[in-house]
Scaffold this motif. Structure first.
Motif, PDB file in Angstrom:
ATOM      1  N   UNK A 106      58.359 -63.961  52.409  1.00 15.01           N
ATOM      2  CA  UNK A 106      59.683 -63.860  53.006  1.00 15.01           C
ATOM      3  C   UNK A 106      59.569 -62.866  54.152  1.00 15.01           C
ATOM      4  N   UNK A 107      60.023 -63.284  55.306  1.00 13.54           N
ATOM      5  CA  UNK A 107      59.939 -62.447  56.508  1.00 13.54           C
ATOM      6  C   UNK A 107      61.313 -61.853  56.812  1.00 13.54           C
ATOM      7  N   UNK A 108      61.317 -60.559  57.074  1.00 13.37           N
ATOM      8  CA  UNK A 108      62.537 -59.827  57.352  1.00 13.37           C
ATOM      9  C   UNK A 108      62.452 -59.172  58.725  1.00 13.37           C
ATOM     10  N   UNK A 109      63.557 -59.166  59.436  1.00 17.38           N
ATOM     11  CA  UNK A 109      63.630 -58.321  60.615  1.00 17.38           C
ATOM     12  C   UNK A 109      64.456 -57.085  60.268  1.00 17.38           C
ATOM     13  N   UNK A 110      64.203 -56.032  61.007  1.00 19.61           N
ATOM     14  CA  UNK A 110      64.851 -54.764  60.722  1.00 19.61           C
ATOM     15  C   UNK A 110      64.994 -53.955  62.005  1.00 19.61           C
ATOM     16  N   UNK A 111      65.943 -53.040  61.995  1.00 15.80           N
ATOM     17  CA  UNK A 111      66.228 -52.219  63.171  1.00 15.80           C
ATOM     18  C   UNK A 111      66.056 -50.749  62.837  1.00 15.80           C
ATOM     19  N   UNK A 112      65.439 -50.031  63.764  1.00 16.87           N
ATOM     20  CA  UNK A 112      65.166 -48.607  63.574  1.00 16.87           C
ATOM     21  C   UNK A 112      65.399 -47.851  64.873  1.00 16.87           C
ATOM     22  N   UNK A 113      65.701 -46.554  64.746  1.00 19.48           N
ATOM     23  CA  UNK A 113      65.861 -45.707  65.930  1.00 19.48           C
ATOM     24  C   UNK A 113      64.519 -45.179  66.430  1.00 19.48           C
ATOM     25  N   UNK A 114      63.461 -45.430  65.668  1.00 17.35           N
ATOM     26  CA  UNK A 114      62.143 -44.917  66.048  1.00 17.35           C
ATOM     27  C   UNK A 114      61.080 -45.986  65.823  1.00 17.35           C
ATOM     28  N   UNK A 115      59.970 -45.835  66.499  1.00 21.00           N
ATOM     29  CA  UNK A 115      58.858 -46.777  66.372  1.00 21.00           C
ATOM     30  C   UNK A 115      58.058 -46.431  65.126  1.00 21.00           C
ATOM     31  N   UNK A 116      58.371 -47.091  64.031  1.00 21.23           N
ATOM     32  CA  UNK A 116      57.731 -46.788  62.760  1.00 21.23           C
ATOM     33  C   UNK A 116      57.224 -48.063  62.114  1.00 21.23           C
ATOM     34  N   UNK A 117      56.152 -47.918  61.332  1.00 21.95           N
ATOM     35  CA  UNK A 117      55.637 -49.063  60.601  1.00 21.95           C
ATOM     36  C   UNK A 117      56.036 -49.037  59.134  1.00 21.95           C
ATOM     37  N   UNK A 118      56.713 -47.962  58.711  1.00 24.06           N
ATOM     38  CA  UNK A 118      57.175 -47.880  57.329  1.00 24.06           C
ATOM     39  C   UNK A 118      58.578 -48.437  57.219  1.00 24.06           C
ATOM     40  N   UNK A 119      58.792 -49.285  56.250  1.00 27.30           N
ATOM     41  CA  UNK A 119      60.088 -49.904  56.080  1.00 27.30           C
ATOM     42  C   UNK A 119      61.201 -48.920  55.794  1.00 27.30           C
ATOM     43  N   UNK A 120      60.863 -47.804  55.181  1.00 21.76           N
ATOM     44  CA  UNK A 120      61.882 -46.816  54.835  1.00 21.76           C
ATOM     45  C   UNK A 120      62.496 -46.167  56.067  1.00 21.76           C
ATOM     46  N   UNK A 121      61.866 -46.346  57.222  1.00 23.09           N
ATOM     47  CA  UNK A 121      62.386 -45.770  58.462  1.00 23.09           C
ATOM     48  C   UNK A 121      63.408 -46.664  59.142  1.00 23.09           C
ATOM     49  N   UNK A 122      63.623 -47.849  58.585  1.00 23.04           N
ATOM     50  CA  UNK A 122      64.522 -48.819  59.194  1.00 23.04           C
ATOM     51  C   UNK A 122      65.902 -48.757  58.561  1.00 23.04           C
ATOM     52  N   UNK A 123      66.910 -48.807  59.432  1.00 19.54           N
ATOM     53  CA  UNK A 123      68.292 -48.611  58.974  1.00 19.54           C
ATOM     54  C   UNK A 123      68.984 -49.906  58.577  1.00 19.54           C
ATOM     55  N   UNK A 124      68.624 -50.990  59.245  1.00 17.29           N
ATOM     56  CA  UNK A 124      69.319 -52.259  59.020  1.00 17.29           C
ATOM     57  C   UNK A 124      68.292 -53.360  58.785  1.00 17.29           C
ATOM     58  N   UNK A 125      68.661 -54.278  57.883  1.00 17.92           N
ATOM     59  CA  UNK A 125      67.770 -55.362  57.494  1.00 17.92           C
ATOM     60  C   UNK A 125      68.518 -56.690  57.457  1.00 17.92           C
ATOM     61  N   UNK A 126      67.777 -57.745  57.768  1.00 21.51           N
ATOM     62  CA  UNK A 126      68.309 -59.081  57.586  1.00 21.51           C
ATOM     63  C   UNK A 126      68.088 -59.556  56.168  1.00 21.51           C
ATOM     64  N   UNK A 127      68.518 -60.779  55.881  1.00 21.82           N
ATOM     65  CA  UNK A 127      68.435 -61.312  54.523  1.00 21.82           C
ATOM     66  C   UNK A 127      67.085 -61.968  54.245  1.00 21.82           C
ATOM     67  N   UNK A 128      66.317 -62.208  55.284  1.00 18.88           N
ATOM     68  CA  UNK A 128      64.982 -62.773  55.138  1.00 18.88           C
ATOM     69  C   UNK A 128      64.958 -64.280  55.317  1.00 18.88           C
ATOM     70  N   UNK A 129      63.799 -64.779  55.714  1.00 20.48           N
ATOM     71  CA  UNK A 129      63.578 -66.214  55.847  1.00 20.48           C
ATOM     72  C   UNK A 129      62.195 -66.538  55.277  1.00 20.48           C
ATOM     73  N   UNK A 130      62.130 -67.614  54.498  1.00 23.83           N
ATOM     74  CA  UNK A 130      60.894 -67.954  53.794  1.00 23.83           C
ATOM     75  C   UNK A 130      59.937 -68.691  54.723  1.00 23.83           C
ATOM     76  N   UNK A 131      58.708 -68.245  54.723  1.00 20.43           N
ATOM     77  CA  UNK A 131      57.624 -68.939  55.418  1.00 20.43           C
ATOM     78  C   UNK A 131      56.579 -69.324  54.383  1.00 20.43           C
ATOM     79  N   UNK A 132      56.269 -70.596  54.314  1.00 21.04           N
ATOM     80  CA  UNK A 132      55.268 -71.084  53.373  1.00 21.04           C
ATOM     81  C   UNK A 132      54.197 -71.845  54.142  1.00 21.04           C
ATOM     82  N   UNK A 133      52.956 -71.439  53.958  1.00 19.06           N
ATOM     83  CA  UNK A 133      51.838 -72.065  54.649  1.00 19.06           C
ATOM     84  C   UNK A 133      50.960 -72.743  53.600  1.00 19.06           C
ATOM     85  N   UNK A 134      50.841 -74.047  53.717  1.00 17.35           N
ATOM     86  CA  UNK A 134      50.035 -74.806  52.750  1.00 17.35           C
ATOM     87  C   UNK A 134      48.599 -74.955  53.249  1.00 17.35           C
ATOM     88  N   UNK A 135      47.690 -75.014  52.293  1.00 19.79           N
ATOM     89  CA  UNK A 135      46.264 -75.117  52.666  1.00 19.79           C
ATOM     90  C   UNK A 135      45.828 -76.562  52.788  1.00 19.79           C
TER      91      UNK A 135
END
Length: 122
Positions: A93-122
């Motif tokens: 599940x892929x989520x977008x998020x918004x932050x006031x700073x350039x961070x790679x930790x999710x805890x630094x993000x203030x707002x989140x979307x609900x997510x969208x499923x990506x499934x890749x078959x082999x």
């Protein structure tokens, strides 16, 4: 306040492509760093990519570098994630998020979307 709505997920075969979109509400969208994260079943959420408000800062996780491209259109309040050469391990599940700073930790993000499923078959 920023509200985020992702779209564009789906089922794709390995080697294929998808483009995710994240539409944001709120007039301050252009001032936020925007990030994409993903979470696979049974796994922790992981950073995928981020982009600065003026596009000067872009960062990718090593696992997606050279395959994924993050971009944004501040006039449309939208951030995108172009995903090429998809692999089964990109399934999550892929989520977008918004932050006031350039961070790679999710805890630094203030707002989140609900997510969208990506499934890749082999």
């Amino acid at each position: 306040q920023v509200q985020l709505v992702e779209s564009g997920g789906g089922l794709v075969q390995a080697g294929g492509s998808l483009r995710l979109s994240c539409a944001a509400s709120g007039r301050t969208f252009s001032t936020y760093f925007m990030g994409w994260f993903r979470q696979a079943p049974g796994e922790e959420r992981e950073f995928v990519a981020l982009i600065g408000w003026d596009v000067n800062i872009i960062n990718y996780a090593d696992s997606v570098k050279d395959r994924f491209t993050i971009s944004r259109d501040n006039a449309k309040n939208t951030v995108y994630l172009q995903m090429n050469s998809l692999r089964p391990e990109d399934t999550a599940v892929y989520y977008c998020a918004a932050s006031r700073a350039a961070r790679t930790k999710g805890t630094s993000y203030d707002y989140w979307g609900q997510g969208t499923q990506v499934t890749v078959s082999s």
